[in-house]
Design an enzyme around this catalytic site. Structure first.
Site, PDB file in Angstrom:
ATOM      1  N   CYS A  39       1.301  -4.675  -0.836  1.00 10.11           N
ATOM      2  CA  CYS A  39       0.789  -3.663   0.093  1.00 10.11           C
ATOM      3  C   CYS A  39       0.475  -4.229   1.473  1.00 10.11           C
ATOM      4  CB  CYS A  39      -0.454  -2.994  -0.496  1.00 10.11           C
ATOM      5  SG  CYS A  39      -0.181  -2.242  -2.115  1.00 10.11           S
TER       6      CYS A  39
ATOM      7  N   HIS B 134      -4.846   0.348   4.866  1.00 12.44           N
ATOM      8  CA  HIS B 134      -3.921   0.595   3.760  1.00 12.44           C
ATOM      9  C   HIS B 134      -4.431   1.785   2.963  1.00 12.44           C
ATOM     10  CE1 HIS B 134      -1.453   0.316   0.306  1.00 12.44           C
ATOM     11  NE2 HIS B 134      -2.394  -0.174  -0.484  1.00 12.44           N
TER      12      HIS B 134
ATOM     13  N   ASN C 231      -0.523   6.021  -2.577  1.00  9.55           N
ATOM     14  CA  ASN C 231      -0.371   4.630  -2.174  1.00  9.55           C
ATOM     15  C   ASN C 231       1.116   4.294  -2.136  1.00  9.55           C
ATOM     16  OD1 ASN C 231      -0.232   1.830  -2.032  1.00  9.55           O
ATOM     17  ND2 ASN C 231      -1.904   1.477  -3.463  1.00  9.55           N
TER      18      ASN C 231
END
Length: 331
Positions: free
Chosen positions: A113, A253, A283
């Site tokens: 990520c 994020h 996500n």
């Protein structure tokens, strides 16, 4: 060294939308449970035959158009992904070929990520040192292809998409002002896909054990994320000679709202300055930050001279932050 900034952005998500109500028909969960724990309402899912290179290509086209740059002018293409088309060749090579970036160097970068932040930090050094002039950094994922759709703890969290940014020299004092990148390999097992590498090559056994899907120790990752998001953002700001009060826009994020809210509280930043779109996308790993960046830029939330911070964490464990004085004026 010259100043380097982002002069164009682009993003793309697949048309197919998977809502929480759809997930209710697949696993033991419900919309209220998902929203209360994650903030996610829906996510976009690529078709089975659609590779991540397609999503990356679409985002790249939009970023190049925004930067008013022809693909032939690109010197470097970096793709951050944990879901490449193939183990090799690199997805960057496939995207560059389709774009027509004939003179560009290119490679994939894997930091989960945090991948997009590692990507822009890497690309910026090539430009700052005069090696290259134009770089394209893409964060793209098709996480739906590596999910265990029977595991309600993970399948509700993730979505597919891609975001891209074009980097060039910008006027002095603008662009990237500071970075902080880090890792802790001791936490590698907390967020992983154990199958398919040289440790556990693909076999009937690895498939049967669902080792080719994301496995996550959720509570441990949550505690790590809440702590590290604030720490790395403040370190990057300190390296830029700035404080949290100087920040006009924070792009975290997009993991889940509880992590974002906790990090925002720790930083003491006004929630109105924080870009959040995870309710619509979930996500998207390496794509989360660049997609949010593109939406912020195109919606007018980023203006010339604004101080913007991108901050993230991911498997590895990895983390990072980048401080940018926003400018769309390529030199």
């Amino acid at each position: 060294m010259v100043s380097v900034g982002i002069v164009g952005t682009g993003s793309y998500v697949p048309d197919k939308v998977l809502t929480n109500f759809d997930l209710e028909q697949m696993v033991d969960t419900n919309d209220q449970w998902i929203v209360s724990r994650t903030g996610i309402k829906e996510r976009h899912i690529a078709e089975p035959e659609t590779p991540v290179s397609e999503l990356c290509y679409q985002a790249a086209v939009r970023a190049l158009e925004d930067a008013k740059l022809a693909p032939e002018e690109l010197d470097l293409v970096i793709v951050a992904t944990i879901t490449p088309d193939f183990v090799f060749p690199a997805t960057a090579c496939l995207v560059a070929e389709r774009l027509g970036a004939k003179k560009a160097a290119g490679f994939d970068l894997q930091a989960a990520c945090t991948g997009f932040l590692y990507g822009v930090a890497t690309a910026a050094q090539f430009i700052a040192t005069g090696i290259y002039k134009n770089a394209l950094v893409i964060g793209g994922e098709t996480l739906s292809k590596i999910l265990n759709w029977e595991d309600r703890g993970t399948c509700i969290l993730f979505g597919d998409g891609a975001g891209a940014a074009v980097l060039q020299q910008v006027e002095e004092g603008y662009g990237f002002l500071g970075y902080d990148l880090g890792m802790d390999g001791a936490g590698g097992s907390l967020l992983t896909m154990p199958g398919g590498g040289s440790m556990h090559p693909a076999s009937a056994e690895t498939v049967a054990k669902k080792m080719h899907t994301i496995q996550m120790a959720g509570s441990e990752v949550f505690k790590f994320a809440v702590r590290i998001m604030g720490e790395t953002a403040l370190k990057a700001l300190d390296k830029a000679g700035l404080g949290i009060g100087d920040v006009d826009c924070l792009i975290p994020h997009q993991a889940n709202t509880r992590i974002v809210d906790a990090a925002v509280k720790r930083l003491g930043i006004d929630a109105g300055k924080v870009v959040v779109n995870l309710d619509r996308y979930g996500n998207m790993s390496a794509a989360s930050i660049p997609v949010a960046l593109d939406e912020a830029a195109r919606s007018g939330r980023l203006n010339y001279g604004d101080i913007m911070v991108m901050v993230g964490f991911g498997g590895g464990l990895t983390w990072g932050a980048a401080v940018v004085k926003w400018s769309k004026r390529g030199v």
